[in-house]
Structure formats: structure tokens, C-alpha cells
Design a protein around this motif. Structure first.
Motif, PDB file in Angstrom:
ATOM      1  N   GLU A 134     -68.689 -35.130 -17.585  1.00 18.26           N
ATOM      2  CA  GLU A 134     -68.942 -35.243 -16.157  1.00 18.26           C
ATOM      3  C   GLU A 134     -69.334 -33.869 -15.612  1.00 18.26           C
ATOM      4  N   GLY A 135     -70.346 -33.825 -14.799  1.00 17.16           N
ATOM      5  CA  GLY A 135     -70.757 -32.559 -14.214  1.00 17.16           C
ATOM      6  C   GLY A 135     -71.872 -31.868 -14.987  1.00 17.16           C
ATOM      7  N   ASP A 136     -72.072 -32.252 -16.260  1.00 14.36           N
ATOM      8  CA  ASP A 136     -73.177 -31.669 -17.017  1.00 14.36           C
ATOM      9  C   ASP A 136     -74.491 -32.148 -16.427  1.00 14.36           C
ATOM     10  N   SER A 137     -75.452 -31.236 -16.282  1.00  9.33           N
ATOM     11  CA  SER A 137     -76.764 -31.717 -15.855  1.00  9.33           C
ATOM     12  C   SER A 137     -77.568 -32.019 -17.104  1.00  9.33           C
ATOM     13  N   PHE A 138     -78.133 -33.199 -17.144  1.00  9.12           N
ATOM     14  CA  PHE A 138     -78.881 -33.580 -18.340  1.00  9.12           C
ATOM     15  C   PHE A 138     -80.176 -34.290 -17.962  1.00  9.12           C
ATOM     16  N   THR A 139     -81.058 -34.364 -18.957  1.00  6.04           N
ATOM     17  CA  THR A 139     -82.364 -34.985 -18.752  1.00  6.04           C
ATOM     18  C   THR A 139     -82.485 -36.206 -19.647  1.00  6.04           C
ATOM     19  N   LYS A 140     -83.002 -37.281 -19.091  1.00  5.21           N
ATOM     20  CA  LYS A 140     -83.392 -38.427 -19.916  1.00  5.21           C
ATOM     21  C   LYS A 140     -84.904 -38.353 -20.026  1.00  5.21           C
ATOM     22  N   THR A 141     -85.407 -38.208 -21.229  1.00 12.43           N
ATOM     23  CA  THR A 141     -86.857 -38.125 -21.384  1.00 12.43           C
ATOM     24  C   THR A 141     -87.465 -39.511 -21.226  1.00 12.43           C
ATOM     25  N   GLN A 142     -88.783 -39.554 -21.117  1.00 12.86           N
ATOM     26  CA  GLN A 142     -89.472 -40.843 -20.994  1.00 12.86           C
ATOM     27  C   GLN A 142     -89.268 -41.674 -22.255  1.00 12.86           C
ATOM     28  N   CYS A 143     -88.944 -41.007 -23.372  1.00 12.13           N
ATOM     29  CA  CYS A 143     -88.720 -41.740 -24.626  1.00 12.13           C
ATOM     30  C   CYS A 143     -87.241 -42.074 -24.805  1.00 12.13           C
ATOM     31  N   PHE A 144     -86.456 -41.942 -23.725  1.00 10.61           N
ATOM     32  CA  PHE A 144     -85.034 -42.293 -23.753  1.00 10.61           C
ATOM     33  C   PHE A 144     -84.232 -41.450 -24.741  1.00 10.61           C
ATOM     34  N   HIS A 145     -84.501 -40.160 -24.789  1.00 11.49           N
ATOM     35  CA  HIS A 145     -83.639 -39.243 -25.526  1.00 11.49           C
ATOM     36  C   HIS A 145     -82.972 -38.326 -24.504  1.00 11.49           C
ATOM     37  N   TYR A 146     -81.782 -37.856 -24.864  1.00 11.73           N
ATOM     38  CA  TYR A 146     -80.957 -37.128 -23.897  1.00 11.73           C
ATOM     39  C   TYR A 146     -80.692 -35.711 -24.326  1.00 11.73           C
ATOM     40  N   PHE A 147     -80.801 -34.789 -23.389  1.00 11.61           N
ATOM     41  CA  PHE A 147     -80.508 -33.388 -23.661  1.00 11.61           C
ATOM     42  C   PHE A 147     -79.867 -32.772 -22.440  1.00 11.61           C
ATOM     43  N   HIS A 148     -78.948 -31.844 -22.683  1.00  8.70           N
ATOM     44  CA  HIS A 148     -78.471 -31.045 -21.565  1.00  8.70           C
ATOM     45  C   HIS A 148     -79.671 -30.254 -21.052  1.00  8.70           C
ATOM     46  N   ASN A 149     -79.762 -30.093 -19.776  1.00  8.37           N
ATOM     47  CA  ASN A 149     -80.892 -29.331 -19.222  1.00  8.37           C
ATOM     48  C   ASN A 149     -80.945 -27.934 -19.821  1.00  8.37           C
ATOM     49  N   TYR A 150     -79.758 -27.365 -19.988  1.00 12.35           N
ATOM     50  CA  TYR A 150     -79.636 -26.019 -20.555  1.00 12.35           C
ATOM     51  C   TYR A 150     -80.271 -25.965 -21.952  1.00 12.35           C
ATOM     52  N   CYS A 151     -79.978 -26.993 -22.765  1.00 12.00           N
ATOM     53  CA  CYS A 151     -80.472 -27.030 -24.147  1.00 12.00           C
ATOM     54  C   CYS A 151     -81.971 -27.312 -24.183  1.00 12.00           C
ATOM     55  N   LEU A 152     -82.409 -28.238 -23.329  1.00 12.05           N
ATOM     56  CA  LEU A 152     -83.827 -28.579 -23.296  1.00 12.05           C
ATOM     57  C   LEU A 152     -84.647 -27.366 -22.853  1.00 12.05           C
ATOM     58  N   ALA A 153     -84.096 -26.597 -21.902  1.00 13.82           N
ATOM     59  CA  ALA A 153     -84.790 -25.395 -21.432  1.00 13.82           C
ATOM     60  C   ALA A 153     -85.006 -24.435 -22.589  1.00 13.82           C
ATOM     61  N   LYS A 154     -83.958 -24.266 -23.424  1.00 13.37           N
ATOM     62  CA  LYS A 154     -84.081 -23.354 -24.570  1.00 13.37           C
ATOM     63  C   LYS A 154     -85.166 -23.850 -25.520  1.00 13.37           C
ATOM     64  N   HIS A 155     -85.132 -25.151 -25.807  1.00 13.48           N
ATOM     65  CA  HIS A 155     -86.101 -25.744 -26.733  1.00 13.48           C
ATOM     66  C   HIS A 155     -87.532 -25.536 -26.217  1.00 13.48           C
ATOM     67  N   VAL A 156     -87.731 -25.843 -24.939  1.00 13.15           N
ATOM     68  CA  VAL A 156     -89.083 -25.749 -24.368  1.00 13.15           C
ATOM     69  C   VAL A 156     -89.544 -24.287 -24.336  1.00 13.15           C
ATOM     70  N   THR A 157     -88.637 -23.373 -23.963  1.00 14.99           N
ATOM     71  CA  THR A 157     -89.006 -21.960 -23.885  1.00 14.99           C
ATOM     72  C   THR A 157     -89.451 -21.439 -25.250  1.00 14.99           C
ATOM     73  N   VAL A 158     -88.656 -21.752 -26.285  1.00 21.18           N
ATOM     74  CA  VAL A 158     -88.989 -21.268 -27.627  1.00 21.18           C
ATOM     75  C   VAL A 158     -90.310 -21.862 -28.090  1.00 21.18           C
ATOM     76  N   ASN A 159     -90.491 -23.164 -27.848  1.00 21.29           N
ATOM     77  CA  ASN A 159     -91.733 -23.816 -28.269  1.00 21.29           C
ATOM     78  C   ASN A 159     -92.945 -23.224 -27.567  1.00 21.29           C
ATOM     79  N   GLU A 160     -92.783 -22.950 -26.294  1.00 25.03           N
ATOM     80  CA  GLU A 160     -93.901 -22.408 -25.537  1.00 25.03           C
ATOM     81  C   GLU A 160     -94.248 -21.011 -26.054  1.00 25.03           C
ATOM     82  N   LYS A 161     -93.218 -20.230 -26.335  1.00 23.17           N
ATOM     83  CA  LYS A 161     -93.426 -18.877 -26.848  1.00 23.17           C
ATOM     84  C   LYS A 161     -94.174 -18.949 -28.189  1.00 23.17           C
ATOM     85  N   ASN A 162     -93.721 -19.841 -29.077  1.00 25.90           N
ATOM     86  CA  ASN A 162     -94.385 -20.002 -30.377  1.00 25.90           C
ATOM     87  C   ASN A 162     -95.830 -20.436 -30.203  1.00 25.90           C
ATOM     88  N   PHE A 163     -96.043 -21.370 -29.291  1.00 27.90           N
ATOM     89  CA  PHE A 163     -97.388 -21.883 -29.044  1.00 27.90           C
ATOM     90  C   PHE A 163     -98.312 -20.746 -28.612  1.00 27.90           C
TER      91      PHE A 163
END
Ligand code: ZN
Ligand code: ZN
Length: 299
Positions: A134-163
Motif C-alpha cells: 500500500e502506498g507504492d506508486s506503480f505503473t500498469k503497462t498497456q500489456c498488463f505488466h506491473y512495475f514500481h514507478n521507481y524501478c520502471l524509471a531506472k529501466h527506461v533511463t538505462v535503456n535510453e542511455k544505451n540507445f
């Protein structure tokens, strides 16, 4: 009424109620074989409040409804294994109770009711492997997968940097014209996300409360055991040069391969034991994985 007429009547009623939410497959003789429906919790059509879903497949044997149908739950989203197991038990009871009667709508309603009751992801975040508190902010993607916003931010940041780094290495004419597209860490579907909102999210509660990592005596022993195994594999010619191995794998570009479902030689009893051919086996299995990898990465 004949058995086939009863099935036909049940399916017509289902189509009238569920419309596009149901699909029915018929065999060559025109008999219904398989009924499929993606089931969501009831949230008064507020789609963004639907955190879970599952696909129900009902296979109709020839004697249905005088015998039980075969049911399968596919692509559960936001549900952990124990929730799915519980659903299977309830489905089995319902099928038992309804032998001789139309049961498909009952099953759909049963599942919908269960989903509505547990309409919060019970699964783990695939990035940090912690659950959602309770209280965690999370994202439901359009493909119905779940991530904490904090974790998704890390994933997206790293991917963008690599790209961007990869783009920098390319000559101008080869660079992407569409720019960076964030993808789901689980299924690689393109996702849209608000980067700035994600980045200001706090770490998940379970991660904050987690004990600090320490190398315990137990871990040290495991490390030693793994070291022995590693040395053993090395002495038998196993692959240990990761860099050389990766370069080899990059050569494999064929994603459509008839053998992609081949479980690999180590699973077959007719092959010699694994340790007699470690290099061969290692390569085959790695290649096997790589095929899947390139299949997904091409999406
Ligand atoms: Zn997480
Ligand atoms: Zn996904």
C-alpha cells in the motif's frame, strides 16, 4: 433437445451477452471446439482501474455438457501463482457441480468475481522482485505488466542511455529517425510513460525496509561450491570466455528456425551424458536461447 443443440443454445446466449469479448472456434464438422474469453474485473468500465486480467480457454469435448469441459487459464496479468491455483480449484468445483448443464458463463462470472475481489497486482515487480505494498506508486503497462514507478524509471533511463550511446556510434544515415521508444521490461512491447513523473517516485516500500545485504557464512559456502563447479566445467572444456562467446552469438541471425522447439540434446535419453560433450552441449543450448532472444528482440 439434442446435446449439440444444447451447446449451440449456450454459445448463442454467450455471444449475445459478451459480444466481442468471446471467441468461438469450430471444427471441420461445424461443432464448437474451443471458447476463449479475456476476463477483467468489474470496474464499471473504468479501464485504468483494471489491474488484473486472465484469458479463459474452455475446450468442449464431444459429450459436453454431459461431461466436464477442459479449462485453461492463460496469460494471467497481475496475478501470482497462488491466486491462479486458487482459481483453478474454484473452476474445478464449478465444473463438477454443473455436469449436464451449461457452465461457461458461470465460469466467466466466477473468474470475474475473483478478479474484482483481488483487483490489485499480487505479482512481483519484475525489476526489483519485491511485491506491491500500500502506498507504492506503480505503473500498469498497456500489456498488463506491473512495475514500481521507481524501478520502471531506472529501466527506461538505462535503456535510453544505451540507445543514445549506440546511436552515437552509428554514421548519421544509419541513425534512428524515430528516436528512443521505451519498451516493457518483460515482453518488450512499446510502452508510453511519463519519465519525469516516474523519476520522482520513491523506492518501493519493501525495498526500503529490506535488510542490508551481507555476505553470510552460508553465502560464502555457496560461493565455494560454485567455484568448484566452475573449475570442473572449465577442466572439461566448458565455455568460460564470455566475451568470445558473446561475439559468436551475434553471428546467429536466423530467427525462424524449425528446430526452435527442440528441447536440446541434454534432455534426450538417447544422447550420451552431458559431461562427455560439455562444449557441444553448451553451444547448442546457448544457440537455442539466442534464437528465442533474437525472435523477441526483433519485435
Ligand atoms: Zn520494483
Ligand atoms: Zn509487457
Amino acid at each position: 433437445m439434442s446435446q449439440q443443440e444444447r451447446v449451440q443454445e449456450e454459445l448463442e446466449a454467450l455471444e449475445a451477452i459478451l459480444m466481442d469479448d468471446i471467441s468461438i472456434t469450430y471444427n471441420a464438422k461445424g461443432c464448437a471446439e474451443l471458447v476463449k474469453s479475456v476476463i477483467f474485473p468489474s470496474t464499471a468500465n473504468e479501464v485504468d482501474k483494471q489491474y488484473v486480467c486472465v484469458t479463459l480457454e474452455v475446450e468442449l469435448p464431444q459429450d459436453y455438457p454431459d461431461c466436464k469441459p477442459v479449462t485453461r487459464l492463460k496469460s494471467p496479468r497481475g496475478l501470482d501463482e497462488s491466486t491462479v491455483d486458487h482459481l483453478y480449484k474454484e473452476i474445478a468445483n464449478k465444473c463438477e457441480e454443473y455436469i449436464g448443464h451449461a457452465v461457461i458463463y458461470e465460469l466467466i462470472e466466477l473468474i470475474r468475481q475473483n478478479l474484482t475481489e483481488s483487483n490489485l497486482p499480487t505479482c512481483q515487480c519484475a525489476v526489483c522482485l519485491y511485491g506491491f505494498s500500500e502506498g507504492d506508486s506503480f505503473t500498469k503497462t498497456q500489456c498488463f505488466h506491473y512495475f514500481h514507478n521507481y524501478c520502471l524509471a531506472k529501466h527506461v533511463t538505462v535503456n535510453e542511455k544505451n540507445f543514445l550511446e549506440e546511436q552515437d556510434k552509428l554514421p548519421a544515415w544509419k541513425r534512428s529517425t524515430v528516436g528512443f521508444q521505451a519498451t516493457c521490461p518483460v515482453c518488450r512491447e512499446p510502452i508510453s510513460c511519463d519519465g519525469t513523473k516516474l523519476k520522482t517516485s520513491l523506492p518501493p516500500k519493501e525495498l526500503q525496509d529490506a535488510q542490508k545485504f551481507e555476505v553470510t557464512q552460508e553465502l560464502k559456502m555457496l560461493q565455494q561450491k560454485m567455484q568448484q563447479l566452475f573449475n570442473y566445467q572449465k577442466s572439461k572444456g566448458g565455455i568460460i570466455d564470455i566475451e568470445a562467446e558473446e561475439n559468436k552469438l551475434l553471428l546467429i541471425t536466423n530467427s525462424e528456425d524449425n528446430n526452435s522447439e527442440d528441447p536440446g540434446p541434454s534432455l534426450s535419453s538417447s544422447n550420451p551424458p552431458v559431461e562427455q560433450q560439455p562444449l557441444h552441449n553448451g553451444l547448442q543450448n546457448r544457440n537455442h536461447n539466442q534464437r528465442h532472444y533474437s525472435k523477441y528482440s526483433n519485435r
